[in-house]
Design an enzyme around this catalytic site. Sequence first.
Site, PDB file in Angstrom:
ATOM      1  N   ARG A 309       0.835  -1.209   0.000  1.00  0.00           N
ATOM      2  CA  ARG A 309       0.000   0.000   0.000  1.00  0.00           C
ATOM      3  C   ARG A 309       0.872   1.263   0.000  1.00  0.00           C
ATOM      4  O   ARG A 309       0.490   2.289  -0.550  1.00  0.00           O
ATOM      5  CB  ARG A 309      -1.001   0.005   1.154  1.00  0.00           C
ATOM      6  CG  ARG A 309      -2.067   1.086   0.999  1.00  0.00           C
ATOM      7  CD  ARG A 309      -3.150   1.030   2.062  1.00  0.00           C
ATOM      8  NE  ARG A 309      -4.223   0.103   1.775  1.00  0.00           N
ATOM      9  CZ  ARG A 309      -5.287   0.380   1.014  1.00  0.00           C
ATOM     10  NH1 ARG A 309      -5.426   1.567   0.460  1.00  0.00           N
ATOM     11  NH2 ARG A 309      -6.211  -0.531   0.794  1.00  0.00           N
ATOM     12  N   PHE A 343      -2.321   2.114   6.810  1.00  0.00           N
ATOM     13  CA  PHE A 343      -1.713   0.867   6.325  1.00  0.00           C
ATOM     14  C   PHE A 343      -0.577   1.105   5.342  1.00  0.00           C
ATOM     15  O   PHE A 343      -0.555   0.573   4.242  1.00  0.00           O
ATOM     16  CB  PHE A 343      -2.828   0.047   5.658  1.00  0.00           C
ATOM     17  CG  PHE A 343      -2.624  -1.447   5.646  1.00  0.00           C
ATOM     18  CD1 PHE A 343      -2.768  -2.208   6.789  1.00  0.00           C
ATOM     19  CD2 PHE A 343      -2.325  -2.116   4.460  1.00  0.00           C
ATOM     20  CE1 PHE A 343      -2.613  -3.591   6.768  1.00  0.00           C
ATOM     21  CE2 PHE A 343      -2.162  -3.508   4.425  1.00  0.00           C
ATOM     22  CZ  PHE A 343      -2.316  -4.246   5.576  1.00  0.00           C
ATOM     23  N   THR A 439      -5.936  -4.217  -0.909  1.00  0.00           N
ATOM     24  CA  THR A 439      -5.095  -4.313  -2.104  1.00  0.00           C
ATOM     25  C   THR A 439      -4.971  -5.767  -2.556  1.00  0.00           C
ATOM     26  O   THR A 439      -4.651  -6.023  -3.707  1.00  0.00           O
ATOM     27  CB  THR A 439      -3.698  -3.721  -1.836  1.00  0.00           C
ATOM     28  OG1 THR A 439      -3.095  -4.442  -0.753  1.00  0.00           O
ATOM     29  CG2 THR A 439      -3.793  -2.260  -1.461  1.00  0.00           C
ATOM     30  N   GLU A 712      -9.928   5.658   7.039  1.00  0.00           N
ATOM     31  CA  GLU A 712      -8.500   5.962   7.022  1.00  0.00           C
ATOM     32  C   GLU A 712      -8.102   7.277   6.361  1.00  0.00           C
ATOM     33  O   GLU A 712      -7.176   7.943   6.835  1.00  0.00           O
ATOM     34  CB  GLU A 712      -7.750   4.806   6.336  1.00  0.00           C
ATOM     35  CG  GLU A 712      -7.846   3.512   7.108  1.00  0.00           C
ATOM     36  CD  GLU A 712      -7.287   2.337   6.320  1.00  0.00           C
ATOM     37  OE1 GLU A 712      -7.888   1.978   5.292  1.00  0.00           O
ATOM     38  OE2 GLU A 712      -6.262   1.798   6.721  1.00  0.00           O
TER      39      GLU A 712
HETATM   40  N1  LUZ Z   1      -5.525  -4.653   5.483  1.00  0.00           N
HETATM   41  C1  LUZ Z   1      -5.252  -5.498   4.481  1.00  0.00           C
HETATM   42  C2  LUZ Z   1      -5.664  -3.336   5.284  1.00  0.00           C
HETATM   43  O1  LUZ Z   1      -5.118  -6.692   4.720  1.00  0.00           O
HETATM   44  N2  LUZ Z   1      -5.143  -5.014   3.240  1.00  0.00           N
HETATM   45  C3  LUZ Z   1      -5.266  -3.713   2.941  1.00  0.00           C
HETATM   46  O2  LUZ Z   1      -5.162  -3.316   1.792  1.00  0.00           O
HETATM   47  C4  LUZ Z   1      -5.526  -2.826   4.004  1.00  0.00           C
HETATM   48  N3  LUZ Z   1      -5.621  -1.519   3.797  1.00  0.00           N
HETATM   49  C5  LUZ Z   1      -5.847  -0.715   4.817  1.00  0.00           C
HETATM   50  C6  LUZ Z   1      -5.983  -1.235   6.087  1.00  0.00           C
HETATM   51  N4  LUZ Z   1      -5.893  -2.528   6.309  1.00  0.00           N
HETATM   52 MO1  MOS Z   2      -6.751  -1.178   9.283  1.00  0.00          MO
HETATM   53  S1  MOS Z   2      -4.975  -0.263   9.212  1.00  0.00           S
HETATM   54  O1  MOS Z   2      -7.821  -0.686   8.239  1.00  0.00           O
HETATM   55  O2  MOS Z   2      -6.986  -2.345  10.362  1.00  0.00           O
END
Ligand code: LUZ
Ligand code: MOS
Length: 754
Positions: A309, A343, A439, A712
Amino acid sequence: MTHPPLANIESAAHVTGRSIYVDDIPVMEGTLWVKVLDARIAHGRITRLDVREAEQMEGVVKIFTHHDIPGENQVGGIIPDEPLLATEEVHFQGQPIALVAAETEEQAEAALQKIVLEIEPLPVITDPREAFRQGKLLSGSRTFSKGNTAAAFSGCAHVFEGKVESGGQEHLYLETQGAYAVPTEHDSVRIYSSTQGPTAVQRTVARVLGVGMNRVEVDVARLGGGFGGKEDQASTWGAFAALVAYVLKRPAKCIPHRMEDMRMTGKRNPYSSDFKIGLDADLNIIAYEATFFQNGGAAADLSPAILERTLFHAANSYAIPHVHVTAHSCKTNLPPNTAFRGFGGPQGKFVIEAAIDCSAKNLGVAAAVIQRKNLLADGYEFHYGQIAAGSEAQNCWTKLEQKRPFKAVLAEIEAFNATHPRLKKGAAWMPICFGISFTNTMMNHARALVHVYSDGSVGVSTGAVEMGQGVNMKMMQVAAACFGISLDRIKLETTNTTRVANTSPSAASATADLNGKALADACLQIRSRLEILVRSQLGVSKTTRIILRDERIFIDEQATDMTWPQLIQQAFFQRTNLSAKGHYATPQIHFDKITGKGHPFAYHVYGTALTICTVDCLRGNYTVDVVDVVHDFGNSINPGIDLGQCEGGIVQGIGWMTMEEVAYNAEGRLLSNALSTYKIPDIYSVPAVLDIEPVDTEGSELSIFKSKAVGEPPLMYGIGAFFALRNAVLAFNPQSDIAYSAPMTPEKVLMGLY
Ligand code: LUZ
Ligand code: MOS
């Protein structure tokens, strides 16, 4: 925003203390307490572990080491590189080694002290660049590329290079990690867990116990905050409680105290990065390169996904023809770092903002001039291949500009600074563009279960976990809208793996979209069965519209005598199926990890923030005076909740960029290990002016009722505070060599001033 304002259904219970968290569940008779023995050396070989004396202590039932695990001693979510309990070596301070199960918490505590543990120290690495030099990586390095940066740089009028550091961040959820496990019939276990990922806990526990996932039930009422810290790491605590409950056939509770939680759990990944940026004579950004050294800690956890990400968001909301970005996930002797709101996106955005700021300073223009000039528009091809559609990047900036003209803001600050020798103000603009979807394409699906009971009341289960973000309220709004009934008729059930299986964690800002759409699917299945009934009962033709609204049946806008409870009663007498399971999988998205190209995101969320800070140039402390935002909510389903998410995210982002300093010493010991040494924003650090306006927009079809994801994206507005503070320091001392190194603590400001 056309949806009506609605208070969060959970608020009253929260503020009166009636909401149930894991530690509030009344304990069953015979419940055991579980305490964790963890390493106090960041890297070493275990030479002695003797639990015999401890096991004889009063109240102690059993002490567990890795030998007592019936299944696999493995909790790694993406890569199997993390034992639940250490075997021969430890790799970070806080790594779990043994569990004490005792009748009371005090007895478990006392026994912990009696365990004999000797560890022979090995060299410790805490710096990601050092880990990289030694070839210690958690996963394969990744590169995303578009155009040809090498060739493009040679044609650029201006090229700048630099180094950027961003620190970790402690999640500091009000409720610590924790789980309460109860053995159930048929060799099974039920776990009440404080987790964002009930299925992750279920999968991990099944693996540790060596049983099928069908024997592990995970139930979540709500969390006192998660912020990413419970996306994956809750599994460890679930496994501790479940292991004890399963082996000893007694309920078991494992909840760390605050300092244990801070010591043992991972945080936001710190990054150390290099950038190179090239602009033409008109200040168009032509080429951008960055190399990210992610501090992953001792195990992969979610770091490989976070790394990805970072690459996706490396160019923020800018249109750049040539992009080449590389990231390395570096293995250090820190607790495994993990998901944290954004993230990896915030870490990526911070670097390009530093690159733009560096260019602006060298060229003698305001960074905002370069930012504004390079905002992307529809049709732009992101460096990962997706074509921008519904871009609000320029609209958000323009609307903010109309409210606070950029030249006027800078002139005002200049005038203030000219007349205040001790106080200096600084301003910064921060645009954002954040992709919505996991993603990992495979994770973008959800299910829901709806029962309409024969009295017309409705029970709703989804895979969404309520962690304070208001998703339960949004789910209720979805069900109420689909059935045309009042919120009072709907009960939102706990998130439970036996009712809704194979869930993705509540994460990636996508929870309301994914689960809301699955829920709408379930409700609409029931509604279409009801429509068939209405047509036959009231003799309505196939082409005439039937509407459920205000708890009544309408035929072509004409109210009938039939109310919702009457309809349901009739349906039940006619033996209609009043339950449905809904499913949703985000359409259109795909991504090829090999080529680094595709269409990974359902849509993007945009916005722009202006931040103004004041620095006290005698003491180095500061205030954030103004954060003025134009944000892309789409058509918000619940403006109160969404505004709250925006405000909370901004303040949390400011905390990450300014006062929150996760400090480890060279031995890998956490120095900021309590609330006395780790400072997060409080009500006094909230900007005096925190103004958030929605940009006028349609919203995306792929968001729930066109209400865009909001969890987020706003956090990244907080990055503006860093640059506003830096500008204030430079207003006092233009020669300052203050680095692009976050957090910008008052200590760093003071050093920068002189
Ligand atoms: N968790 C995840 C996430 O497993 N994949 C993601 O792309 C993601 N993006 C934001 C927060 N948590
Ligand atoms: Mo998250 S960083 O969307 O648990």
